[in-house]
Every structure is written in structure tokens, then in C-alpha cells.
Design a protein around this motif. Structure first.
Motif, PDB file in Angstrom:
ATOM      1  N   ILE A   1      -6.016   1.355  -1.981  1.00  0.00           N
ATOM      2  CA  ILE A   1      -6.643   0.413  -2.911  1.00  0.00           C
ATOM      3  C   ILE A   1      -5.549  -0.228  -3.756  1.00  0.00           C
ATOM      4  O   ILE A   1      -4.827   0.460  -4.485  1.00  0.00           O
ATOM      5  CB  ILE A   1      -7.657   1.131  -3.824  1.00  0.00           C
ATOM      6  CG1 ILE A   1      -8.682   1.891  -2.987  1.00  0.00           C
ATOM      7  CG2 ILE A   1      -8.328   0.130  -4.746  1.00  0.00           C
ATOM      8  CD1 ILE A   1      -9.495   1.031  -2.050  1.00  0.00           C
ATOM      9  N   TYR A   2      -5.415  -1.519  -3.647  1.00  0.00           N
ATOM     10  CA  TYR A   2      -4.381  -2.207  -4.427  1.00  0.00           C
ATOM     11  C   TYR A   2      -4.741  -2.177  -5.904  1.00  0.00           C
ATOM     12  O   TYR A   2      -5.855  -2.536  -6.291  1.00  0.00           O
ATOM     13  CB  TYR A   2      -4.206  -3.637  -3.945  1.00  0.00           C
ATOM     14  CG  TYR A   2      -3.342  -3.721  -2.721  1.00  0.00           C
ATOM     15  CD1 TYR A   2      -1.969  -3.968  -2.835  1.00  0.00           C
ATOM     16  CD2 TYR A   2      -3.873  -3.506  -1.449  1.00  0.00           C
ATOM     17  CE1 TYR A   2      -1.156  -4.021  -1.714  1.00  0.00           C
ATOM     18  CE2 TYR A   2      -3.073  -3.551  -0.326  1.00  0.00           C
ATOM     19  CZ  TYR A   2      -1.704  -3.808  -0.456  1.00  0.00           C
ATOM     20  OH  TYR A   2      -0.905  -3.840   0.653  1.00  0.00           O
ATOM     21  N   SER A   3      -3.805  -1.734  -6.725  1.00  0.00           N
ATOM     22  CA  SER A   3      -4.063  -1.546  -8.147  1.00  0.00           C
ATOM     23  C   SER A   3      -2.782  -1.741  -8.949  1.00  0.00           C
ATOM     24  O   SER A   3      -1.681  -1.601  -8.422  1.00  0.00           O
ATOM     25  CB  SER A   3      -4.620  -0.138  -8.381  1.00  0.00           C
ATOM     26  OG  SER A   3      -4.866   0.068  -9.752  1.00  0.00           O
ATOM     27  N   ASP A   4      -2.957  -2.053 -10.238  1.00  0.00           N
ATOM     28  CA  ASP A   4      -1.805  -2.082 -11.139  1.00  0.00           C
ATOM     29  C   ASP A   4      -1.165  -0.697 -11.187  1.00  0.00           C
ATOM     30  O   ASP A   4      -1.859   0.316 -11.216  1.00  0.00           O
ATOM     31  CB  ASP A   4      -2.232  -2.468 -12.561  1.00  0.00           C
ATOM     32  CG  ASP A   4      -2.716  -3.894 -12.644  1.00  0.00           C
ATOM     33  OD1 ASP A   4      -2.363  -4.694 -11.754  1.00  0.00           O
ATOM     34  OD2 ASP A   4      -3.470  -4.205 -13.584  1.00  0.00           O
ATOM     35  N   SER A   5       0.157  -0.680 -11.196  1.00  0.00           N
ATOM     36  CA  SER A   5       0.845   0.606 -11.305  1.00  0.00           C
ATOM     37  C   SER A   5       1.481   0.735 -12.687  1.00  0.00           C
ATOM     38  O   SER A   5       1.642  -0.249 -13.407  1.00  0.00           O
ATOM     39  CB  SER A   5       1.934   0.732 -10.225  1.00  0.00           C
ATOM     40  OG  SER A   5       3.042  -0.078 -10.559  1.00  0.00           O
ATOM     41  N   SER A   6       1.865   1.928 -13.028  1.00  0.00           N
ATOM     42  CA  SER A   6       2.425   2.182 -14.356  1.00  0.00           C
ATOM     43  C   SER A   6       3.804   1.567 -14.536  1.00  0.00           C
ATOM     44  O   SER A   6       4.286   1.479 -15.661  1.00  0.00           O
ATOM     45  CB  SER A   6       2.501   3.691 -14.599  1.00  0.00           C
ATOM     46  OG  SER A   6       3.314   4.295 -13.602  1.00  0.00           O
ATOM     47  N   VAL A   7       4.428   1.165 -13.440  1.00  0.00           N
ATOM     48  CA  VAL A   7       5.771   0.578 -13.559  1.00  0.00           C
ATOM     49  C   VAL A   7       5.751  -0.937 -13.398  1.00  0.00           C
ATOM     50  O   VAL A   7       6.777  -1.560 -13.183  1.00  0.00           O
ATOM     51  CB  VAL A   7       6.733   1.215 -12.528  1.00  0.00           C
ATOM     52  CG1 VAL A   7       6.984   2.667 -12.897  1.00  0.00           C
ATOM     53  CG2 VAL A   7       6.182   1.101 -11.115  1.00  0.00           C
ATOM     54  N   GLY A   8       4.545  -1.518 -13.464  1.00  0.00           N
ATOM     55  CA  GLY A   8       4.471  -2.967 -13.591  1.00  0.00           C
ATOM     56  C   GLY A   8       4.346  -3.742 -12.308  1.00  0.00           C
ATOM     57  O   GLY A   8       4.621  -4.939 -12.293  1.00  0.00           O
ATOM     58  N   PHE A   9       3.944  -3.150 -11.215  1.00  0.00           N
ATOM     59  CA  PHE A   9       3.711  -3.940 -10.008  1.00  0.00           C
ATOM     60  C   PHE A   9       2.438  -3.440  -9.331  1.00  0.00           C
ATOM     61  O   PHE A   9       1.891  -2.378  -9.659  1.00  0.00           O
ATOM     62  CB  PHE A   9       4.904  -3.860  -9.050  1.00  0.00           C
ATOM     63  CG  PHE A   9       5.216  -2.459  -8.583  1.00  0.00           C
ATOM     64  CD1 PHE A   9       4.612  -1.915  -7.455  1.00  0.00           C
ATOM     65  CD2 PHE A   9       6.135  -1.673  -9.284  1.00  0.00           C
ATOM     66  CE1 PHE A   9       4.909  -0.631  -7.042  1.00  0.00           C
ATOM     67  CE2 PHE A   9       6.428  -0.383  -8.868  1.00  0.00           C
ATOM     68  CZ  PHE A   9       5.812   0.142  -7.744  1.00  0.00           C
ATOM     69  N   VAL A  10       1.920  -4.232  -8.386  1.00  0.00           N
ATOM     70  CA  VAL A  10       0.688  -3.889  -7.678  1.00  0.00           C
ATOM     71  C   VAL A  10       1.057  -3.197  -6.378  1.00  0.00           C
ATOM     72  O   VAL A  10       1.922  -3.663  -5.634  1.00  0.00           O
ATOM     73  CB  VAL A  10      -0.149  -5.153  -7.401  1.00  0.00           C
ATOM     74  CG1 VAL A  10      -1.361  -4.827  -6.550  1.00  0.00           C
ATOM     75  CG2 VAL A  10      -0.577  -5.800  -8.718  1.00  0.00           C
ATOM     76  N   SER A  11       0.366  -2.100  -6.097  1.00  0.00           N
ATOM     77  CA  SER A  11       0.656  -1.367  -4.875  1.00  0.00           C
ATOM     78  C   SER A  11      -0.603  -0.664  -4.393  1.00  0.00           C
ATOM     79  O   SER A  11      -1.536  -0.440  -5.168  1.00  0.00           O
ATOM     80  CB  SER A  11       1.766  -0.327  -5.141  1.00  0.00           C
ATOM     81  OG  SER A  11       1.326   0.614  -6.112  1.00  0.00           O
ATOM     82  N   PRO A  12      -0.655  -0.322  -3.098  1.00  0.00           N
ATOM     83  CA  PRO A  12      -1.820   0.420  -2.584  1.00  0.00           C
ATOM     84  C   PRO A  12      -1.730   1.881  -3.000  1.00  0.00           C
ATOM     85  O   PRO A  12      -0.703   2.531  -2.817  1.00  0.00           O
ATOM     86  CB  PRO A  12      -1.695   0.248  -1.067  1.00  0.00           C
ATOM     87  CG  PRO A  12      -0.246   0.024  -0.823  1.00  0.00           C
ATOM     88  CD  PRO A  12       0.296  -0.696  -2.026  1.00  0.00           C
ATOM     89  N   LEU A  13      -2.812   2.383  -3.560  1.00  0.00           N
ATOM     90  CA  LEU A  13      -2.837   3.753  -4.047  1.00  0.00           C
ATOM     91  C   LEU A  13      -4.071   4.471  -3.508  1.00  0.00           C
ATOM     92  O   LEU A  13      -5.037   3.846  -3.086  1.00  0.00           O
ATOM     93  CB  LEU A  13      -2.828   3.774  -5.574  1.00  0.00           C
ATOM     94  CG  LEU A  13      -1.588   3.143  -6.239  1.00  0.00           C
ATOM     95  CD1 LEU A  13      -1.818   2.964  -7.728  1.00  0.00           C
ATOM     96  CD2 LEU A  13      -0.355   3.999  -5.973  1.00  0.00           C
ATOM     97  N   ASP A  14      -4.037   5.803  -3.531  1.00  0.00           N
ATOM     98  CA  ASP A  14      -5.119   6.616  -2.998  1.00  0.00           C
ATOM     99  C   ASP A  14      -5.709   7.505  -4.089  1.00  0.00           C
ATOM    100  O   ASP A  14      -5.030   7.882  -5.040  1.00  0.00           O
ATOM    101  CB  ASP A  14      -4.619   7.527  -1.866  1.00  0.00           C
ATOM    102  CG  ASP A  14      -3.939   6.763  -0.746  1.00  0.00           C
ATOM    103  OD1 ASP A  14      -4.279   5.576  -0.547  1.00  0.00           O
ATOM    104  OD2 ASP A  14      -3.076   7.356  -0.068  1.00  0.00           O
ATOM    105  N   GLY A  15      -7.004   7.826  -3.940  1.00  0.00           N
ATOM    106  CA  GLY A  15      -7.599   8.816  -4.827  1.00  0.00           C
ATOM    107  C   GLY A  15      -9.010   8.459  -5.253  1.00  0.00           C
ATOM    108  O   GLY A  15      -9.413   7.282  -5.242  1.00  0.00           O
ATOM    109  N   THR A  16      -9.740   9.477  -5.651  1.00  0.00           N
ATOM    110  CA  THR A  16     -11.079   9.228  -6.178  1.00  0.00           C
ATOM    111  C   THR A  16     -11.026   8.473  -7.501  1.00  0.00           C
ATOM    112  O   THR A  16     -12.023   7.883  -7.923  1.00  0.00           O
ATOM    113  CB  THR A  16     -11.833  10.559  -6.380  1.00  0.00           C
ATOM    114  OG1 THR A  16     -11.012  11.440  -7.142  1.00  0.00           O
ATOM    115  CG2 THR A  16     -12.148  11.214  -5.046  1.00  0.00           C
TER     116      THR A  16
END
Length: 233
Positions: free
Chosen positions: A31-46
Motif C-alpha cells: 500500500i503506497y503511503s507517506d513514510s516517516s522519512v519524507g517519501f512515498v513507498s509501498p508498505l505492508d501491515g494491518t
């Protein structure tokens, strides 16, 4: 409680599950989401699945603000997409379906329907719009003991309609319901209105003698039971 699925609607390998403790699943892998380091990336999890469900609940509440939490929950869980991979894994056995959940949010029925005969051939109707998510209204009418039929379809937020197809000296019964893309509301209360006979026209008066005046007029009604003559000096 929300489980996570991948792009194939399979339960994500690290997701929670359980038919007595997890209600449904929603996308939670890549799921593409904002990351804590300032860029968008695909991430996993409930943590990415639960906001899908929260977002659908917010859309449903926006569409029908008067719906309760229980009604929104029920519409969400009863309109999932059943998936074999989720059978026996989550209580609903399915993955969130936003379109189906929103469509199931049936508009609230209008109330306070009232009708007035404006003339022999016009009945004016008014009602209270209780829905915030309807896309239109349907006005139905029947004559006597006949069956209801659609009289008019109206735009969203309508609260009145004039029936200009009425016939004089006739009793009509009306009802109204709201609709959206997925469902119709219950009908409003029913209201019956009887139109008056058509008024006579072309009244003339001729003095026939010192004590007699002859009156004549055009009878425009087929449904009257009599006439009343009034006089003033």
C-alpha cells in the motif's frame, strides 16, 4: 478488527485472523503511503488495512449523517466481497467493498407528506427531506382503490411537487420515497386529496321583470353533485 490482504485477495502472511475476533479484511500489502522519512513507498501491515475501513465508514457517514454506528457497521460487514481465502479466517469471510457498502446505505424515508387541492386539476404536495445522500425522489399516485404508479421522479433535496395531471372531482392517494444508486428508502406516509369540481364559467344575469332575474352559466364539471347559488345586495 481488520485483517490484511494482498493484491490477489489472499490473507497477508503476517496478518491477524480469527472468526471470533477479526471482522473483515482490507488491502494491506504494498500500500503506497507517506513514510516517516519524507517519501512515498509501498508498505505492508494491518495498519494500512484499518484506514481503508475507516475511510469507507466516513464516506457512509457523510452520505447519511443520521445513520448510527451500528447501522454503518452492519452495512460494512454485510456487503463484503466473499473470498475463499478468507473463509474461516475472518468473521464475515470477505474483503471490504466500498461501493457495495455505500450502496447499502439506504436513504432515510421522507416524512410529513401533505397534500392540498390547489384547483380542480392541480394537487400540491410537500414533505420533509430526511436524507442527505439521496440522488432523487419518486412520487407515486393511485386513484381510489387502484394500484400505485410512478407519477414523477425528482432531483435530490426535493421537498415539493405539483401534480398538474389531476382530474376534477377525483380522490387521489400519494406517497413519496427517496433513492440513491443502490437502494430506495421506505415510503413516506400516504395522503389522500380530493379535487373539487371544475368551476362554472360565463355567468350571466338578465332582469326578466321587476321581481325576477334569470341566471345562466357554463357547466364545466362532469363530477359535481349539485350547484350553489349565492347572492349579495
Amino acid at each position: 478488527t481488520v485483517a490484511a490482504t494482498d493484491q490477489n485477495d489472499a490473507l497477508w502472511s503476517l496478518s491477524n485472523f480469527g472468526t471470533t475476533c477479526v471482522d473483515l479484511a482490507a488491502p494491506g500489502k504494498n500500500i503506497y503511503s507517506d513514510s516517516s522519512v519524507g517519501f512515498v513507498s509501498p508498505l505492508d501491515g494491518t495498519s494500512f488495512s484499518a484506514p481503508h475501513v475507516s475511510g469507507v465508514a466516513a464516506l457512509m457517514k457523510a452520505q447519511e449523517p443520521n445513520r448510527t454506528t451500528a447501522e454503518i457497521r452492519s452495512a460494512t460487514l454485510n456487503n463484503v466481497d466473499p473470498k475463499a481465502s478468507l473463509s474461516g479466517m475472518v468473521a464475515s469471510g470477505g474483503r471490504l467493498n466500498a461501493r457495495a457498502a455505500l450502496a447499502a446505505m439506504t436513504p432515510l424515508a421522507p416524512t410529513g407528506l401533505a397534500g392540498t387541492a390547489a384547483s380542480a386539476t392541480q394537487v400540491n404536495l410537500t414533505w420533509t427531506d430526511n436524507s442527505a445522500g439521496e440522488t432523487g425522489y419518486e412520487v407515486q399516485r393511485k386513484t381510489g382503490s387502484g394500484n400505485f404508479a410512478t407519477l414523477a421522479t425528482l432531483a435530490a433535496n426535493s421537498v415539493s411537487h405539483s401534480d398538474i395531471t389531476a382530474i376534477e372531482a377525483t380522490t387521489y392517494t400519494y406517497r413519496v420515497r427517496a433513492s440513491n444508486s443502490g437502494a430506495n428508502s421506505d415510503f413516506s406516509n400516504e395522503v389522500s386529496v380530493t379535487t373539487p369540481p371544475a368551476a362554472p364559467t360565463a355567468l350571466t344575469a338578465t332582469a326578466a321583470s321587476t321581481t325576477s332575474i334569470t341566471l345562466a352559466w357554463t357547466d364545466n364539471s362532469a363530477g359535481e353533485t349539485g350547484y350553489e347559488i349565492q347572492r349579495k345586495t
